[in-house]
Design a protein around this motif. Sequence first.
Motif, PDB file in Angstrom:
ATOM      1  N   ALA A  95       0.814  -1.219   0.000  1.00 15.87           N
ATOM      2  CA  ALA A  95       0.000   0.000   0.000  1.00 15.87           C
ATOM      3  C   ALA A  95       0.848   1.269   0.000  1.00 15.87           C
ATOM      4  N   TRP A  96       1.858   1.342   0.862  1.00 12.84           N
ATOM      5  CA  TRP A  96       2.670   2.564   0.950  1.00 12.84           C
ATOM      6  C   TRP A  96       3.458   2.822  -0.334  1.00 12.84           C
ATOM      7  N   PRO A  97       4.172   1.839  -0.901  1.00 19.28           N
ATOM      8  CA  PRO A  97       4.882   2.112  -2.154  1.00 19.28           C
ATOM      9  C   PRO A  97       3.935   2.532  -3.284  1.00 19.28           C
ATOM     10  N   LEU A  98       2.758   1.941  -3.363  1.00 20.25           N
ATOM     11  CA  LEU A  98       1.799   2.332  -4.400  1.00 20.25           C
ATOM     12  C   LEU A  98       1.330   3.767  -4.204  1.00 20.25           C
ATOM     13  N   ARG A  99       1.012   4.122  -2.964  1.00 16.84           N
ATOM     14  CA  ARG A  99       0.567   5.492  -2.670  1.00 16.84           C
ATOM     15  C   ARG A  99       1.685   6.491  -2.995  1.00 16.84           C
ATOM     16  N   GLU A 100       2.913   6.148  -2.602  1.00 19.45           N
ATOM     17  CA  GLU A 100       4.050   7.027  -2.882  1.00 19.45           C
ATOM     18  C   GLU A 100       4.249   7.213  -4.389  1.00 19.45           C
ATOM     19  N   TYR A 101       4.125   6.139  -5.147  1.00 12.12           N
ATOM     20  CA  TYR A 101       4.283   6.206  -6.604  1.00 12.12           C
ATOM     21  C   TYR A 101       3.199   7.093  -7.214  1.00 12.12           C
ATOM     22  N   GLU A 102       1.960   6.912  -6.786  1.00 14.30           N
ATOM     23  CA  GLU A 102       0.863   7.711  -7.319  1.00 14.30           C
ATOM     24  C   GLU A 102       1.060   9.194  -7.014  1.00 14.30           C
ATOM     25  N   GLU A 103       1.525   9.501  -5.797  1.00 13.12           N
ATOM     26  CA  GLU A 103       1.768  10.896  -5.429  1.00 13.12           C
ATOM     27  C   GLU A 103       2.903  11.495  -6.256  1.00 13.12           C
ATOM     28  N   ARG A 104       3.956  10.713  -6.479  1.00 19.78           N
ATOM     29  CA  ARG A 104       5.077  11.204  -7.301  1.00 19.78           C
ATOM     30  C   ARG A 104       4.612  11.488  -8.728  1.00 19.78           C
ATOM     31  N   MET A 105       3.831  10.583  -9.287  1.00 19.70           N
ATOM     32  CA  MET A 105       3.371  10.760 -10.661  1.00 19.70           C
ATOM     33  C   MET A 105       2.429  11.950 -10.763  1.00 19.70           C
ATOM     34  N   ALA A 106       1.565  12.152  -9.755  1.00 19.17           N
ATOM     35  CA  ALA A 106       0.638  13.283  -9.782  1.00 19.17           C
ATOM     36  C   ALA A 106       1.372  14.621  -9.663  1.00 19.17           C
ATOM     37  N   ALA A 107       2.484  14.616  -8.927  1.00 15.52           N
ATOM     38  CA  ALA A 107       3.228  15.865  -8.709  1.00 15.52           C
ATOM     39  C   ALA A 107       4.293  16.117  -9.783  1.00 15.52           C
ATOM     40  N   LEU A 108       4.457  15.196 -10.702  1.00 13.90           N
ATOM     41  CA  LEU A 108       5.513  15.310 -11.702  1.00 13.90           C
ATOM     42  C   LEU A 108       5.190  16.392 -12.726  1.00 13.90           C
ATOM     43  N   PRO A 110       5.925  18.377 -16.266  1.00 12.27           N
ATOM     44  CA  PRO A 110       6.527  18.059 -17.555  1.00 12.27           C
ATOM     45  C   PRO A 110       7.846  18.803 -17.737  1.00 12.27           C
ATOM     46  N   GLY A 111       8.787  18.155 -18.384  1.00 11.45           N
ATOM     47  CA  GLY A 111      10.086  18.756 -18.608  1.00 11.45           C
ATOM     48  C   GLY A 111      11.019  17.770 -19.261  1.00 11.45           C
ATOM     49  N   PRO A 112      12.261  18.195 -19.483  1.00 12.79           N
ATOM     50  CA  PRO A 112      13.203  17.333 -20.204  1.00 12.79           C
ATOM     51  C   PRO A 112      13.581  16.053 -19.427  1.00 12.79           C
ATOM     52  N   LEU A 113      13.434  16.039 -18.113  1.00 10.07           N
ATOM     53  CA  LEU A 113      13.798  14.864 -17.311  1.00 10.07           C
ATOM     54  C   LEU A 113      12.589  14.014 -16.899  1.00 10.07           C
ATOM     55  N   THR A 114      11.408  14.356 -17.411  1.00 16.30           N
ATOM     56  CA  THR A 114      10.193  13.642 -17.011  1.00 16.30           C
ATOM     57  C   THR A 114      10.300  12.145 -17.293  1.00 16.30           C
ATOM     58  N   GLY A 115      10.749  11.789 -18.473  1.00 21.83           N
ATOM     59  CA  GLY A 115      10.865  10.370 -18.842  1.00 21.83           C
ATOM     60  C   GLY A 115      11.795   9.611 -17.904  1.00 21.83           C
ATOM     61  N   ALA A 116      12.931  10.210 -17.587  1.00 22.09           N
ATOM     62  CA  ALA A 116      13.896   9.561 -16.689  1.00 22.09           C
ATOM     63  C   ALA A 116      13.315   9.425 -15.284  1.00 22.09           C
ATOM     64  N   VAL A 118      10.075   9.236 -14.455  1.00 24.89           N
ATOM     65  CA  VAL A 118       9.014   8.223 -14.490  1.00 24.89           C
ATOM     66  C   VAL A 118       9.644   6.834 -14.484  1.00 24.89           C
ATOM     67  N   SER A 119      10.691   6.656 -15.279  1.00 25.33           N
ATOM     68  CA  SER A 119      11.380   5.368 -15.343  1.00 25.33           C
ATOM     69  C   SER A 119      11.989   4.984 -13.996  1.00 25.33           C
ATOM     70  N   ALA A 120      12.649   5.934 -13.337  1.00 28.48           N
ATOM     71  CA  ALA A 120      13.259   5.659 -12.031  1.00 28.48           C
ATOM     72  C   ALA A 120      12.192   5.334 -10.988  1.00 28.48           C
ATOM     73  N   ALA A 121      11.089   6.086 -11.007  1.00 34.29           N
ATOM     74  CA  ALA A 121      10.009   5.826 -10.052  1.00 34.29           C
ATOM     75  C   ALA A 121       9.389   4.452 -10.301  1.00 34.29           C
ATOM     76  N   GLY A 122       9.262   4.068 -11.559  1.00 40.03           N
ATOM     77  CA  GLY A 122       8.732   2.752 -11.901  1.00 40.03           C
ATOM     78  C   GLY A 122       9.633   1.625 -11.409  1.00 40.03           C
ATOM     79  N   ARG A 123      10.957   1.820 -11.541  1.00 42.30           N
ATOM     80  CA  ARG A 123      11.903   0.809 -11.043  1.00 42.30           C
ATOM     81  C   ARG A 123      11.833   0.697  -9.520  1.00 42.30           C
ATOM     82  N   ARG A 124      11.731   1.859  -8.840  1.00 41.67           N
ATOM     83  CA  ARG A 124      11.604   1.826  -7.376  1.00 41.67           C
ATOM     84  C   ARG A 124      10.324   1.115  -6.950  1.00 41.67           C
ATOM     85  N   LEU A 125       9.230   1.388  -7.658  1.00 44.44           N
ATOM     86  CA  LEU A 125       7.958   0.735  -7.342  1.00 44.44           C
ATOM     87  C   LEU A 125       8.065  -0.773  -7.565  1.00 44.44           C
ATOM     88  N   ALA A 126       8.645  -1.170  -8.678  1.00 42.30           N
ATOM     89  CA  ALA A 126       8.794  -2.606  -8.964  1.00 42.30           C
ATOM     90  C   ALA A 126       9.625  -3.293  -7.891  1.00 42.30           C
TER      91      ALA A 126
END
Length: 168
Positions: A95-108, A110-116, A118-126
């Motif tokens: 529950a906590w890692p999922l909530r943290e991931y959702e909050e990070r994605m909502a607060a992200l 747009p910019g030149p580092l957005t893709g990187a 998102v990728s890093a957050a996805g790896r941390r979530l996995a």
Amino acid sequence: MPTRIEHPVRPGLRMECADDGRLLLVQGGRPVLFARQRASHHGVHYARTGRYASPLGPLRAADDRGLAALTEGARPQLLLLSRAADAAAVAMRSAWPLREYEERMAALAPGPLTGARVSAAGRRLAAALTAAERAAEITRAWPLPGGVPAWERAAAAHVPGWAPPRTP
């Protein structure tokens, strides 16, 4: 057709316990190790009966790699036997890692580092979800039928002369 189980089935290799820190490792219905917890609760006094047979096969070459890893200063892959993960416990740990991931994605933003990001957050979530699923569950001991007197009789019969120090 539903199956009704009146009580849990005792596994062939199990730890049983009695009062005052007495432990008994049973394999196939036969005692293989007697132990008594130290008075300090740090360690145990134990005696083996010589009847233990490893449930794991002999080491192979898929195990020389573990030795090589140690030699190279790396962490070897190990086999961990534990209880199966309870779905409710996995959900709670996830529950906590999922909530943290959702909050990070909502607060992200747009910019030149957005893709990187998102990728890093996805790896941390996995990694967090994998850890939540693979976390070892507590392995519990079965109560020894007959309690302390049964443990004392079995210890005297299977390891004669062994007398662990009494706890105060």
